[in-house]
Design a protein around this motif. Structure first.
Motif, PDB file in Angstrom:
ATOM      1  N   GLY A 193      -8.428   1.197   6.627  1.00 56.95           N
ATOM      2  CA  GLY A 193      -7.494  -0.029   6.556  1.00 56.95           C
ATOM      3  C   GLY A 193      -6.210  -0.056   5.537  1.00 56.95           C
ATOM      4  N   VAL A 194      -6.418   0.811   4.542  1.00 59.77           N
ATOM      5  CA  VAL A 194      -5.347   0.779   3.604  1.00 59.77           C
ATOM      6  C   VAL A 194      -4.116   1.398   4.306  1.00 59.77           C
ATOM      7  CG1 VAL A 194      -5.504   2.850   2.440  1.00 59.77           C
ATOM      8  CG2 VAL A 194      -4.841   0.837   1.256  1.00 59.77           C
ATOM      9  N   LEU A 195      -2.772   0.430   4.128  1.00 57.57           N
ATOM     10  CA  LEU A 195      -1.644   0.853   4.673  1.00 57.57           C
ATOM     11  C   LEU A 195      -0.914   1.431   3.565  1.00 57.57           C
ATOM     12  CD1 LEU A 195      -0.754  -2.631   6.669  1.00 57.57           C
ATOM     13  CD2 LEU A 195      -1.542  -0.154   7.513  1.00 57.57           C
ATOM     14  N   GLY A 196      -1.155   0.988   2.506  1.00 58.40           N
ATOM     15  CA  GLY A 196      -0.022   1.682   1.235  1.00 58.40           C
ATOM     16  C   GLY A 196      -0.550   0.978  -0.058  1.00 58.40           C
ATOM     17  N   TYR A 197      -0.216   1.489  -1.090  1.00 58.16           N
ATOM     18  CA  TYR A 197      -0.562   1.169  -2.525  1.00 58.16           C
ATOM     19  C   TYR A 197       0.464   1.713  -3.427  1.00 58.16           C
ATOM     20  CZ  TYR A 197      -2.381   5.817  -2.488  1.00 58.16           C
ATOM     21  OH  TYR A 197      -2.552   7.258  -2.484  1.00 58.16           O
ATOM     22  N   ARG A 198       0.541   0.772  -4.513  1.00 63.17           N
ATOM     23  CA  ARG A 198       1.600   1.213  -5.348  1.00 63.17           C
ATOM     24  C   ARG A 198       0.817   0.873  -6.965  1.00 63.17           C
ATOM     25  NH1 ARG A 198       6.596   2.925  -5.390  1.00 63.17           N
ATOM     26  NH2 ARG A 198       7.951   2.902  -7.096  1.00 63.17           N
ATOM     27  N   PHE A 199       0.851   1.538  -7.958  1.00 65.66           N
ATOM     28  CA  PHE A 199       0.306   1.225  -9.283  1.00 65.66           C
ATOM     29  C   PHE A 199       1.295   0.680 -10.096  1.00 65.66           C
ATOM     30  CE2 PHE A 199      -0.270   2.432 -13.878  1.00 65.66           C
ATOM     31  CZ  PHE A 199      -1.464   1.875 -14.070  1.00 65.66           C
ATOM     32  N   VAL A 200       1.223  -0.571 -10.661  1.00 69.08           N
ATOM     33  CA  VAL A 200       2.214  -1.166 -11.381  1.00 69.08           C
ATOM     34  C   VAL A 200       1.592  -1.271 -12.977  1.00 69.08           C
ATOM     35  CG1 VAL A 200       3.393  -3.335 -11.477  1.00 69.08           C
ATOM     36  CG2 VAL A 200       2.808  -2.518  -9.440  1.00 69.08           C
ATOM     37  N   PRO A 201       2.196  -0.270 -13.778  1.00 75.51           N
ATOM     38  CA  PRO A 201       1.818  -0.393 -15.265  1.00 75.51           C
ATOM     39  C   PRO A 201       2.412  -1.535 -15.672  1.00 75.51           C
ATOM     40  CG  PRO A 201       3.644   1.256 -14.817  1.00 75.51           C
ATOM     41  CD  PRO A 201       3.103   0.723 -13.538  1.00 75.51           C
ATOM     42  N   GLY A 202       1.350  -2.079 -16.636  1.00 71.36           N
ATOM     43  CA  GLY A 202       1.778  -3.117 -17.341  1.00 71.36           C
ATOM     44  C   GLY A 202       2.395  -2.960 -18.498  1.00 71.36           C
ATOM     45  N   TRP A 258      -3.178  -3.882   3.281  1.00 73.82           N
ATOM     46  CA  TRP A 258      -4.280  -3.626   4.341  1.00 73.82           C
ATOM     47  C   TRP A 258      -3.887  -4.266   5.452  1.00 73.82           C
ATOM     48  CZ3 TRP A 258      -9.243  -1.461   3.133  1.00 73.82           C
ATOM     49  CH2 TRP A 258      -9.418  -0.950   1.809  1.00 73.82           C
ATOM     50  N   GLU A 259      -4.584  -3.335   6.699  1.00 71.10           N
ATOM     51  CA  GLU A 259      -4.339  -3.932   7.887  1.00 71.10           C
ATOM     52  C   GLU A 259      -4.975  -5.420   8.255  1.00 71.10           C
ATOM     53  OE1 GLU A 259      -6.067  -1.172  10.682  1.00 71.10           O
ATOM     54  OE2 GLU A 259      -5.065   0.565   9.840  1.00 71.10           O
ATOM     55  N   PHE A 265      -3.250  -7.064  -1.514  1.00 71.21           N
ATOM     56  CA  PHE A 265      -4.562  -7.085  -2.227  1.00 71.21           C
ATOM     57  C   PHE A 265      -3.860  -6.699  -3.696  1.00 71.21           C
ATOM     58  CE2 PHE A 265      -8.192  -4.919  -4.172  1.00 71.21           C
ATOM     59  CZ  PHE A 265      -8.949  -6.261  -4.439  1.00 71.21           C
ATOM     60  N   LEU A 266      -4.028  -7.469  -4.738  1.00 73.21           N
ATOM     61  CA  LEU A 266      -3.746  -7.353  -5.985  1.00 73.21           C
ATOM     62  C   LEU A 266      -4.929  -7.041  -6.849  1.00 73.21           C
ATOM     63  CD1 LEU A 266      -0.842  -9.651  -6.354  1.00 73.21           C
ATOM     64  CD2 LEU A 266      -0.581  -7.423  -6.160  1.00 73.21           C
ATOM     65  N   ILE A 267      -5.095  -5.784  -7.507  1.00 73.37           N
ATOM     66  CA  ILE A 267      -6.261  -5.800  -8.586  1.00 73.37           C
ATOM     67  C   ILE A 267      -5.773  -5.068  -9.897  1.00 73.37           C
ATOM     68  CG2 ILE A 267      -6.637  -3.478  -7.316  1.00 73.37           C
ATOM     69  CD1 ILE A 267      -9.818  -4.455  -7.934  1.00 73.37           C
ATOM     70  N   GLY A 268      -6.278  -5.397 -10.875  1.00 70.93           N
ATOM     71  CA  GLY A 268      -6.014  -5.140 -12.026  1.00 70.93           C
ATOM     72  C   GLY A 268      -7.030  -5.034 -13.150  1.00 70.93           C
ATOM     73  N   HIS A 307      -8.943  -9.755  -9.351  1.00 68.38           N
ATOM     74  CA  HIS A 307      -8.016  -9.389  -8.015  1.00 68.38           C
ATOM     75  C   HIS A 307      -7.638 -10.638  -7.431  1.00 68.38           C
ATOM     76  CE1 HIS A 307     -12.017  -9.850  -6.073  1.00 68.38           C
ATOM     77  NE2 HIS A 307     -11.332 -10.613  -5.112  1.00 68.38           N
ATOM     78  N   GLU A 308      -6.477 -10.407  -6.475  1.00 67.70           N
ATOM     79  CA  GLU A 308      -6.055 -11.798  -5.725  1.00 67.70           C
ATOM     80  C   GLU A 308      -5.861 -11.158  -4.244  1.00 67.70           C
ATOM     81  OE1 GLU A 308      -3.685 -13.843  -9.365  1.00 67.70           O
ATOM     82  OE2 GLU A 308      -2.538 -13.020  -7.640  1.00 67.70           O
ATOM     83  N   THR A 309      -6.113 -11.889  -3.170  1.00 64.31           N
ATOM     84  CA  THR A 309      -6.222 -11.338  -2.157  1.00 64.31           C
ATOM     85  C   THR A 309      -5.159 -12.359  -1.199  1.00 64.31           C
ATOM     86  OG1 THR A 309      -8.284 -10.435  -1.996  1.00 64.31           O
ATOM     87  CG2 THR A 309      -7.209 -10.634   0.422  1.00 64.31           C
ATOM     88  N   TYR A 310      -4.176 -12.066  -0.495  1.00 60.54           N
ATOM     89  CA  TYR A 310      -3.308 -12.912   0.256  1.00 60.54           C
ATOM     90  C   TYR A 310      -3.401 -12.365   1.917  1.00 60.54           C
ATOM     91  CZ  TYR A 310      -1.896 -14.259  -4.600  1.00 60.54           C
ATOM     92  OH  TYR A 310      -1.759 -14.450  -5.614  1.00 60.54           O
ATOM     93  N   VAL A 311      -3.811 -13.217   2.490  1.00 62.76           N
ATOM     94  CA  VAL A 311      -3.790 -12.986   4.247  1.00 62.76           C
ATOM     95  C   VAL A 311      -2.409 -13.417   4.736  1.00 62.76           C
ATOM     96  CG1 VAL A 311      -4.879 -12.934   6.439  1.00 62.76           C
ATOM     97  CG2 VAL A 311      -6.199 -12.694   4.301  1.00 62.76           C
ATOM     98  N   VAL A 312      -1.620 -12.554   5.041  1.00 63.73           N
ATOM     99  CA  VAL A 312      -0.250 -12.922   5.456  1.00 63.73           C
ATOM    100  C   VAL A 312      -0.117 -13.109   7.071  1.00 63.73           C
ATOM    101  CG1 VAL A 312       2.162 -12.708   4.733  1.00 63.73           C
ATOM    102  CG2 VAL A 312       0.712 -12.113   3.288  1.00 63.73           C
ATOM    103  N   PRO A 313      -0.069 -14.243   7.570  1.00 63.43           N
ATOM    104  CA  PRO A 313      -0.093 -14.054   9.113  1.00 63.43           C
ATOM    105  C   PRO A 313       1.357 -13.201   9.670  1.00 63.43           C
ATOM    106  CG  PRO A 313      -0.501 -16.429   8.466  1.00 63.43           C
ATOM    107  CD  PRO A 313      -0.094 -15.444   7.117  1.00 63.43           C
ATOM    108  N   ALA A 314       1.138 -12.983  10.786  1.00 67.72           N
ATOM    109  CA  ALA A 314       2.569 -12.243  11.431  1.00 67.72           C
ATOM    110  C   ALA A 314       3.530 -13.369  11.618  1.00 67.72           C
ATOM    111  CB  ALA A 314       2.201 -11.816  13.021  1.00 67.72           C
ATOM    112  N   GLY A 315       4.690 -12.922  11.071  1.00 66.71           N
ATOM    113  CA  GLY A 315       5.951 -13.880  11.024  1.00 66.71           C
ATOM    114  C   GLY A 315       6.106 -14.760   9.846  1.00 66.71           C
ATOM    115  N   SER A 316       5.014 -14.396   8.916  1.00 72.74           N
ATOM    116  CA  SER A 316       5.247 -15.164   7.485  1.00 72.74           C
ATOM    117  C   SER A 316       5.722 -14.105   6.433  1.00 72.74           C
ATOM    118  CB  SER A 316       3.822 -15.599   7.225  1.00 72.74           C
ATOM    119  OG  SER A 316       3.427 -16.619   8.159  1.00 72.74           O
TER     120      SER A 316
END
Length: 160
Positions: free
Chosen positions: A57-66, A77-78, A21-24, A116-125
């Motif tokens: 459900g959040v696994l981790g996050y990182r702020f990316v300054p522009g 996310w899980e 999940f990307l949000i900005g 925001h953009e949300t990407y659901v990445v299946p197992a093995g992908s």
């Protein structure tokens, strides 16, 4: 404070679905501080809430300054269900921040934007590699293991 690099070749220790999940936000008018500063300041309470309750459900996050007008928060996310549940939670930090943003947008005439953009990445992908790096990105969110256990090449890790 810099994190200590982990020697060798490592990969993320995950084999299930992951949601990225990307949000900005984008400052469209630097002079309109009353429009964009509250939007910027709304995110830390949400991150603190998620960090306190990993069951959300959040696994981790990182702020990316522009570099200029846009900043991004990268989250792992899980599941999409947990992400959507957090967004809809009437008792959490997100709903009041979202309502305040919508009020601000109506009165601010486009001086601040969000995305925001949300990407659901299946197992093995997905696969990852970190060489002489501190835990980072997906590896920091899921933990890391030596590459050899999951395949020496990206194609092998993606096939696992």
């Amino acid at each position: 404070m810099s994190e200590k690099p982990v020697p060798g070749r490592m990969t993320a220790d995950g084999d299930g679905e992951v949601v990225v999940f990307l949000i900005g936000m984008r400052v469209n008018s630097w002079w309109a501080v009353r429009s964009w500063l509250p939007v910027f300041l709304a995110m830390p309470p949400m991150i603190k809430e998620l960090a306190r309750d990993r069951g959300r459900g959040v696994l981790g996050y990182r702020f990316v300054p522009g570099l200029s007008r846009t900043s991004t928060l990268l989250q792992y996310w899980e599941s999409k269900e947990k992400l959507l549940a957090y967004a809809a939670d009437q008792g959490g930090e997100h709903r009041p921040a979202w309502a305040a943003f919508n009020r601000r947008v109506r009165s601010g005439r486009g001086k601040v934007g969000i995305w925001h953009e949300t990407y659901v990445v299946p197992a093995g992908s997905y696969e990852s590699i970190y060489v002489n790096m501190p835990e980072f990105g997906l590896g920091k969110a899921l933990g890391i293991v030596p590459v050899g256990g999951r395949g020496e090449r990206a194609a092998e890790r993606l096939a696992a």
